[in-house]
Design an enzyme around this catalytic site. Structure first.
Site, PDB file in Angstrom:
ATOM      1  N   SER A 131     -25.736  19.053   0.969  1.00  0.00           N
ATOM      2  CA  SER A 131     -25.660  19.962   0.154  1.00  0.00           C
ATOM      3  C   SER A 131     -24.327  20.273   0.300  1.00  0.00           C
ATOM      4  O   SER A 131     -23.144  19.795  -0.664  1.00  0.00           O
ATOM      5  CB  SER A 131     -26.969  21.494   0.046  1.00  0.00           C
ATOM      6  OG  SER A 131     -26.574  22.091   0.888  1.00  0.00           O
ATOM      7  N   VAL A 152     -22.716  30.584   3.132  1.00  0.00           N
ATOM      8  CA  VAL A 152     -24.454  30.576   2.632  1.00  0.00           C
ATOM      9  C   VAL A 152     -25.466  29.339   3.456  1.00  0.00           C
ATOM     10  O   VAL A 152     -24.239  28.493   4.087  1.00  0.00           O
ATOM     11  CB  VAL A 152     -24.951  29.863   0.884  1.00  0.00           C
ATOM     12  CG1 VAL A 152     -23.728  30.947  -0.267  1.00  0.00           C
ATOM     13  CG2 VAL A 152     -24.124  28.660   1.286  1.00  0.00           C
ATOM     14  N   GLU A 153     -26.749  29.270   3.331  1.00  0.00           N
ATOM     15  CA  GLU A 153     -27.647  27.844   4.545  1.00  0.00           C
ATOM     16  C   GLU A 153     -27.233  28.675   5.888  1.00  0.00           C
ATOM     17  O   GLU A 153     -27.008  28.018   6.546  1.00  0.00           O
ATOM     18  CB  GLU A 153     -26.672  26.165   3.921  1.00  0.00           C
ATOM     19  CG  GLU A 153     -27.471  26.781   2.466  1.00  0.00           C
ATOM     20  CD  GLU A 153     -27.548  25.291   2.404  1.00  0.00           C
ATOM     21  OE1 GLU A 153     -27.051  24.291   2.490  1.00  0.00           O
ATOM     22  OE2 GLU A 153     -27.207  24.583   0.805  1.00  0.00           O
ATOM     23  N   GLY A 154     -27.137  29.895   6.292  1.00  0.00           N
ATOM     24  CA  GLY A 154     -26.878  30.123   6.810  1.00  0.00           C
ATOM     25  C   GLY A 154     -25.514  30.385   7.553  1.00  0.00           C
ATOM     26  O   GLY A 154     -24.619  29.348   7.449  1.00  0.00           O
TER      27      GLY A 154
END
Length: 750
Positions: free
Chosen positions: A318, A437-439
């Site tokens: 992503s 985002v995503e960590g």
């Protein structure tokens, strides 16, 4: 002999290991068990098997995948007006939403049998990369349903009934998914999640039904405001022991239609001037039947493991796709602009300071694209490399930030004046979103990459930890005793290899066959693989569980592992491309930058190691001469920069997948001016030799009157002059652009 060793050596050692081992929470354990190791394990073996990586070959697309990129993806990019989306409407138009659904952009990864496209991870990545060069908002909208969302979880863990019902609806856009994990109190720390459900019976559709009454508050949920189905993570409890003796059942994941009574969809967030849909949602005493749990009742408590498994793959596609697209866009446009924009009568790309930045942009684009290709190739083969995915997420977004910052510096005022002609501004504003985002990258770098990598990739450590946590003392001693000789031999080999290569500068390290002049880089890769492995052994033995709390030490060691992965992928890409001589400056610059970063990180580890004498010993053994590899020279930087300032196969290869814009777009205008200046370069050189350096009408008339150029050449120069003047323009307004977004409003679009 074995019993004596177990009694006097192994048993005491087991007790010591139990004392020094860092405590591992259930969520950490699930994260470590999710996914798998891959090339990262080779890099932490001290002696990578290069055949394993190089034999994979380059990623490929099927005819159907390439046709989709050339057809619907290209058409989508032509439809998109990013300025209108981001600044005027703050939303994607109904026409684009309909196009996305009709062409199954929301079902890229869903198998054809369920109505999806059934494309490979490589195709998924290439699609998102190209769209992101046109619009981050549209890129995110396509990206989210295809990774880290209900679709992927359903395919991996859903029941047959759930797949049959939801996957066709997700594929054709009848259902728009989102996933609710982040909460205000806990962020991405699932262990601190307060969203909860209680097992109970309640009447549902006229029948007494076993289910859960769930309460939650989620925020930062992408596609939340337009979602029709919500993937929801919560902690499940059974205080009445309806299901059994256990009261705390663990993190559970369910699918909840957003029109379910008790579900509230909040007003929109507006992330960093991006227009993709994002917002909070709440649930108040929402009754969820048991068969809404993804995978059914048997998956109660397995939610975190399910999420980590999905993350191990999705995180490698992503945001790295968005970042790679942004870096390629920066390389393509900045190289062009640096050539056409003149200062003091010469292109700004001729200034050495600018050249260095151009080289860094080109190198970042080359490395990110290489690592992106290697990762998706592994995913194509069914691998789920968790540590590699974390490396990609963090360092791809780090790389994007540097590339865009450098591009903004070179473009100067061109890039800071908002309007349709500014093709960099919105990418620049999207960087904090990607970083966070995503960590968040700080945590990913400080805790995850090396923290998980050292344990997951070590050939014996995870097994030793399992032995140490074995409730059966005798069995634990037996397990550890079987591992100790192997671990000792591994340490001895690693010690000899790292010290020898450290003292000889990697001169005698091996390299794979058939790599030509790149062999010198493979030798250094083997050298630093051995060094990292030895430093890891020293760190684990001397610090034990304390290493977990020394986040900066862990981060720097993670940086070394990350650089080794990125450089491995770059070497692979160079070989996959046929080792073209014209691309060699990119390889040289990237490899020297990577080795320089590795040495800086290692020396910082040595100098900041909590046990000072151990740090000094590690440096003496592995880097006795200090820095041995310099960053790229000015000559190498100049050669690298020139590659993106001239039309060439290398430039096209480096920036493949960038949407070059519709006629009249900012990117198209700069690209056409770039091509025009190169076509008329010989004419302009004749003018300069004759003392005419400007390109205005008076200068052209003067050159014509002095017979420096012909009438036909004068017309060509006028066309070029007009193209350049158009390319350096910025937008201006009589008043501020209108906007349909009012603070606090809740605009949703189905």
């Amino acid at each position: 002999m074995s019993s004596l060793r177990q009694k006097w050596i192994t048993a005491p050692l087991l007790k010591w290991i139990r004392k020094v081992l860092p405590p591992i929470s259930d969520t950490e354990r699930a994260a470590m068990e999710a996914g798998e190791v891959w090339w990262d394990a080779q890099l932490l073996s001290g002696k990578p098997d290069w055949d394993q990586l190089l034999s994979m070959g380059p990623p490929t697309l099927t005819e159907a995948e390439q046709a989709f990129i050339d057809g619907p993806v290209e058409e989508l990019c032509q439809m998109v007006d990013d300025w209108k989306i981001s600044y005027e409407d703050h939303d994607i138009s109904p026409e684009i939403w309909e196009f996305l659904k009709k062409n199954r952009f929301l079902g890229i990864i869903i198998p054809e049998e369920f109505g999806g496209l059934g494309f490979s991870p490589t195709a998924h990545a290439e699609i998102v990369t190209k769209i992101s060069t046109r619009s981050t908002s549209v890129g995110v909208t396509v990206m989210v349903p295809n990774s880290l969302g209900p679709g992927e979880l359903l395919m991996a863990h859903g029941t047959a009934e759930q797949k049959k019902h939801y996957l066709p609806r997700l594929a054709d856009g009848r259902d728009v998914p989102c996933f609710g994990l982040t909460s205000p109190e806990a962020g991405s720390d699932a262990a601190a999640m307060i969203d909860s459900g209680v097992v109970c019976y309640q009447e549902y559709k006229g029948e007494k039904t076993l289910g859960m009454k769930v309460n939650w508050h989620k925020r930062y949920i992408t596609l939340g405001p337009v979602a029709t189905v919500l993937g929801l993570a919560f902690k499940l409890y059974d205080p009445e022991h309806i299901l059994g003796e256990q009261e705390e059942l663990g993190i559970t994941v369910a699918l909840v239609p957003t029109d379910t009574p008790g579900v509230t969809i909040g007003q929109r967030h507006l992330p960093a001037m991006q227009a993709f849909m994002n917002g909070p949602n709440w649930g108040k005493d929402v009754f969820i039947p048991m068969d809404w749990i993804i995978g059914g009742q048997e998956n109660i408590g397995h939610g975190w493991h399910m999420l980590m498994s999905a993350l191990a793959a999705g995180r490698g596609i992503s945001l790295p796709s968005l970042s790679t697209g942004g870096a390629k866009l920066a390389a393509r446009t900045t190289g062009a602009y640096a050539h056409i924009r003149e200062q003091f009568g010469i292109p700004i790309g001729k200034f050495e300071g600018v050249q260095r930045r151009l080289a860094e942009i080109a190198s970042i684009a080359y490395v990110l694209d290489s690592a992106h290709k290697a990762t998706t190739r592994a995913l194509d083969q069914g691998r789920k490399p968790a540590v590699v995915s974390a490396i990609m997420k963090a360092h791809a977004t780090f790389g994007l930030r540097q590339a865009i910052n450098d591009a903004m510096d070179i473009h100067a005022g061109k890039a800071i004046m908002d309007g349709p002609l500014n093709y960099l501004g919105n990418v620049y504003r999207a960087v904090p979103v990607a970083i966070t985002v995503e960590g968040a990258n700080i945590l990913t770098r400080s805790l995850m990459i090396f923290g998980q990598g050292a344990i997951r990739c070590h050939p014996y450590l995870l097994q030793e930890m399992e032995a140490a946590t074995n409730a059966d003392e005798k069995e634990g001693v037996k397990q550890l005793d079987a591992l100790l000789p192997k671990h000792f031999l591994f340490q001895l080999k690693t010690f000899c290899r790292a010290v020898f290569h450290g003292w000889t500068g990697g001169l005698f390290a091996s390299s794979p066959r058939g790599v030509g002049e790149a062999a010198k880089y493979y030798r250094q890769m083997n050298r630093y693989s051995a060094v990292l492995t030895l430093v890891t052994e020293f760190s684990l033995m001397s610090l034990g569980g304390e290493l977990k709390r020394k986040e900066l030490i862990s981060a720097r060691l993670g940086d070394v592992l990350s650089e080794l992965y990125l450089m491995s992928a770059t070497l692979k890409r160079f070989k996959d491309d046929g080792s073209p001589d014209e691309d060699r400056p990119l390889l040289e610059f990237a490899m020297r930058a990577g080795f320089h970063n590795i040495e800086v990180s290692l020396i910082e580890v040595f100098h900041n190691f909590p046990m000072r004498i151990v740090g000094q010993l590690m440096q003496f053994l592995t880097m006795p001469w200090g820095h041995s590899i310099r960053a790229a020279s000015d000559r190498q930087a100049r050669a690298c920069a020139n590659l993106i300032m001239v039309p060439s196969e290398t430039r096209d290869r480096l920036t493949k997948g960038v949407f070059l814009g519709n006629s009249g777009d900012g990117i198209d205008i700069v690209e056409q001016a770039f091509l025009s200046t190169h076509e008329t370069e010989a004419i302009r050189e004749k003018m300069k030799k004759g003392g005419v350096r400007a390109l205005n009408d008076d200068a052209i008339d003067q050159a014509l009157s002095e017979n420096l150029i012909s009438a036909e050449e004068a017309e060509q120069i006028r066309v070029t002059s007009e193209a350049v003047n158009k390319a350096i323009q910025v937008d201006h307004y009589e008043s501020l652009p209108s906007t349909s977004m009012e603070r606090g409003s809740s605009e949703t679009l189905q």
